[in-house]
Design a protein around this motif. Structure first.
Motif, PDB file in Angstrom:
ATOM      1  N   ILE A  76     -19.355   3.125 -18.817  1.00 41.76           N
ATOM      2  CA  ILE A  76     -19.618   5.265 -18.686  1.00 41.76           C
ATOM      3  C   ILE A  76     -20.598   4.714 -20.075  1.00 41.76           C
ATOM      4  O   ILE A  76     -21.437   5.537 -20.650  1.00 41.76           O
ATOM      5  CB  ILE A  76     -18.185   5.436 -18.550  1.00 41.76           C
ATOM      6  N   LEU A  87     -24.885   9.815 -13.475  1.00 46.06           N
ATOM      7  CA  LEU A  87     -23.740   8.690 -13.678  1.00 46.06           C
ATOM      8  C   LEU A  87     -23.336   8.993 -12.117  1.00 46.06           C
ATOM      9  O   LEU A  87     -23.059   9.682 -11.729  1.00 46.06           O
ATOM     10  CB  LEU A  87     -22.847   8.836 -14.484  1.00 46.06           C
ATOM     11  N   VAL A  89     -20.309   7.133 -10.017  1.00 46.77           N
ATOM     12  CA  VAL A  89     -19.241   6.318  -9.712  1.00 46.77           C
ATOM     13  C   VAL A  89     -18.252   6.261  -8.936  1.00 46.77           C
ATOM     14  O   VAL A  89     -17.820   7.373  -8.508  1.00 46.77           O
ATOM     15  CB  VAL A  89     -18.416   6.899 -11.322  1.00 46.77           C
ATOM     16  N   LEU A  97     -10.720   8.583 -15.802  1.00 44.29           N
ATOM     17  CA  LEU A  97     -12.191   8.401 -15.957  1.00 44.29           C
ATOM     18  C   LEU A  97     -12.572  10.137 -16.832  1.00 44.29           C
ATOM     19  O   LEU A  97     -13.968  10.209 -17.332  1.00 44.29           O
ATOM     20  CB  LEU A  97     -12.977   7.818 -15.496  1.00 44.29           C
ATOM     21  N   LEU A 101     -16.095  11.265 -18.754  1.00 44.99           N
ATOM     22  CA  LEU A 101     -17.721  11.966 -18.111  1.00 44.99           C
ATOM     23  C   LEU A 101     -17.329  13.147 -18.510  1.00 44.99           C
ATOM     24  O   LEU A 101     -18.981  13.989 -18.120  1.00 44.99           O
ATOM     25  CB  LEU A 101     -17.024  11.401 -15.846  1.00 44.99           C
ATOM     26  N   GLN A 102     -16.710  13.752 -18.929  1.00 46.14           N
ATOM     27  CA  GLN A 102     -17.103  15.228 -18.972  1.00 46.14           C
ATOM     28  C   GLN A 102     -17.949  15.545 -20.492  1.00 46.14           C
ATOM     29  O   GLN A 102     -18.482  16.381 -20.535  1.00 46.14           O
ATOM     30  CB  GLN A 102     -15.415  16.137 -19.583  1.00 46.14           C
ATOM     31  N   ALA A 104     -20.230  12.877 -20.671  1.00 50.67           N
ATOM     32  CA  ALA A 104     -21.169  12.927 -20.303  1.00 50.67           C
ATOM     33  C   ALA A 104     -22.291  13.852 -19.553  1.00 50.67           C
ATOM     34  O   ALA A 104     -23.166  14.439 -19.999  1.00 50.67           O
ATOM     35  CB  ALA A 104     -21.268  11.959 -18.821  1.00 50.67           C
ATOM     36  N   VAL A 111     -22.684  14.122 -12.515  1.00 51.22           N
ATOM     37  CA  VAL A 111     -21.975  12.925 -12.427  1.00 51.22           C
ATOM     38  C   VAL A 111     -21.763  13.295 -11.195  1.00 51.22           C
ATOM     39  O   VAL A 111     -21.266  13.848 -10.168  1.00 51.22           O
ATOM     40  CB  VAL A 111     -20.824  13.205 -12.931  1.00 51.22           C
ATOM     41  N   SER A 113     -19.334  11.329  -8.334  1.00 53.53           N
ATOM     42  CA  SER A 113     -18.400  10.518  -7.583  1.00 53.53           C
ATOM     43  C   SER A 113     -19.239   9.839  -6.272  1.00 53.53           C
ATOM     44  O   SER A 113     -19.585  10.901  -5.821  1.00 53.53           O
ATOM     45  CB  SER A 113     -17.145  10.868  -8.132  1.00 53.53           C
ATOM     46  N   GLY A 122     -13.968  16.333 -13.689  1.00 60.72           N
ATOM     47  CA  GLY A 122     -15.167  14.783 -14.334  1.00 60.72           C
ATOM     48  C   GLY A 122     -16.564  14.629 -13.486  1.00 60.72           C
ATOM     49  O   GLY A 122     -16.680  13.534 -13.561  1.00 60.72           O
ATOM     50  N   ARG A 123     -16.253  15.858 -12.591  1.00 63.57           N
ATOM     51  CA  ARG A 123     -17.884  15.038 -12.043  1.00 63.57           C
ATOM     52  C   ARG A 123     -18.320  16.356 -11.431  1.00 63.57           C
ATOM     53  O   ARG A 123     -17.649  17.604 -11.813  1.00 63.57           O
ATOM     54  CB  ARG A 123     -16.826  14.993 -10.515  1.00 63.57           C
TER      55      ARG A 123
END
Ligand code: RAM
Length: 344
Positions: A76, A87, A89, A97, A101-102, A104, A111, A113, A122-123
């Motif tokens: 990543i 991304l 994922v 993750l 991812l944060q 990102a 993001v 997932s 995180g998404r």
């Protein structure tokens, strides 16, 4: 002065109305999966390829050899430094993750997932084949039917941190404990084959030795399922196997009667849908708010919903984050498996 002010205002307005991504440039997506060399994820990549041909984005894909989250974090970070717009994922661990991812998302990267969810913080959006409850109860009911609703049952899962398997196992365990339908099924527990053939085989052998009366094994992972079925076959045991499998892996075991039926969505469609979601988000067509819809050709309009979870009282309640479901689960049995072996 007035002129300058209106110029500034017009510029600000244009900026506000411009999607995060300017048309003309090609969108670049980093696809990250649990593990390289897993045929399920290779199929999903085909879905990304199809979407890329239709939508005109660029993408690269990668997964660690060992199914680790450290490996995924490195991949990543690499994608972030390459300047990806999105991304996509499939996570080996839902929490591990989140930090990367944060980072990102702080840089404006979308993001998504897919397959195995990252925790909500995180998404941007999660795209899943079907609700965890539907998948879990489909597997459990199928196993129960195969063993006439009685006897000992075990689960051979992927790795202990893997979020999708853990969600499914949670719903299976809950039903085994609380649903009268399964009162005569004794659950002996879950072991982990780490999505490696040899480990899955060895863990199955240990289960068969430990439980001479074992009646069934549920395998919620395409990587583990053929190893489990092969072990049961080699040992000549009267143990039924069901799970989430590729049709081509399981045809011989379905034909041999070790599996009455197994299940899977089409991973090509899942990758394809995740790509359509990512592009819709990058273009600003959707924001992943509840009620947003995006069209996935040949699949349909996917609707963004509030995520759910089970609370301490065992009720399904709203959770943080949003999710979109494909809702297309296929059954492989003696009648249908031949239609699928060339595809999956
Ligand atoms: C394996 C992976 C994947 C899962 C399938 C069913 O390939 O663990 O995450 O969705 O099985």
């Amino acid at each position: 002065m007035k002129k300058i002010l209106s110029l500034v205002l017009v510029t600000l307005l244009v900026l506000a109305l411009t999607p995060a991504f300017a048309e003309g440039d090609s969108i670049y997506i980093g696809v990250v999966y649990k593990q390289s060399g897993n045929a399920y994820f290779q199929a999903a990549v085909t879905g990304f390829e199809q979407a890329a041909a239709e939508l005109g984005f660029e993408f690269d894909h990668d997964g660690p050899d060992d199914g680790s989250s450290d490996g995924q974090i490195r991949i990543i970070e690499n994608f972030i430094s390459q300047g990806v717009d999105a991304l996509c994922v499939s996570a080996n661990d839902p929490a591990a993750l989140v930090d990367v991812l944060q980072e990102a998302m702080d840089e404006g990267i979308v993001v998504v997932s897919w397959d195995a969810p990252v925790n909500a913080e995180g998404r941007t959006l999660d795209v899943e084949p079907a609700s965890a409850q539907t998948i879990a109860l489909t597997l459990l009911e199928s196993m129960a039917k195969s063993i006439n609703y009685e006897g000992q049952v075990a689960i051979v899962s992927a790795a202990a941190t893997m979020p999708n398997q853990n969600l499914w196992i949670g719903f299976i365990e809950d039903a085994l404990e609380n649903d009268e339908t399964y009162a005569n099924i004794e659950y002996v527990g879950t072991v982990y084959g780490d999505d490696e053939y040899t480990k899955s085989f060895d863990e199955t052998l240990a289960l068969l030795n430990q439980y001479p009366d074992l009646k069934g094994i549920i395998v919620p992972t395409t990587a583990g399922a053929p190893a489990v079925a092969k072990c049961v076959q080699d040992e000549g045991r009267d143990v039924k196997v069901t799970g989430l499998t590729l049709a081509s892996d399981m045809k011989e075991f379905i034909d041999a009667g070790i599996c009455d039926e197994t299940f899977l969505w089409n991973p090509i469609e899942l990758g394809y849908a995740a790509a359509y979601a990512a592009v819709a988000l990058v273009n600003g067509d959707i924001t992943a708010a509840v009620g947003d819809t995006f069209t996935v050709p040949e699949v349909g309009d996917l609707v963004v919903e509030q995520s759910t979870e089970v609370n301490d009282a065992g009720e399904l309640v709203e959770a943080d984050g949003t999710i979109a479901y494909l809702n297309r689960l296929n059954t492989f049995n003696v009648d249908t498996v031949n239609d699928w072996v060339e595809i999956l």
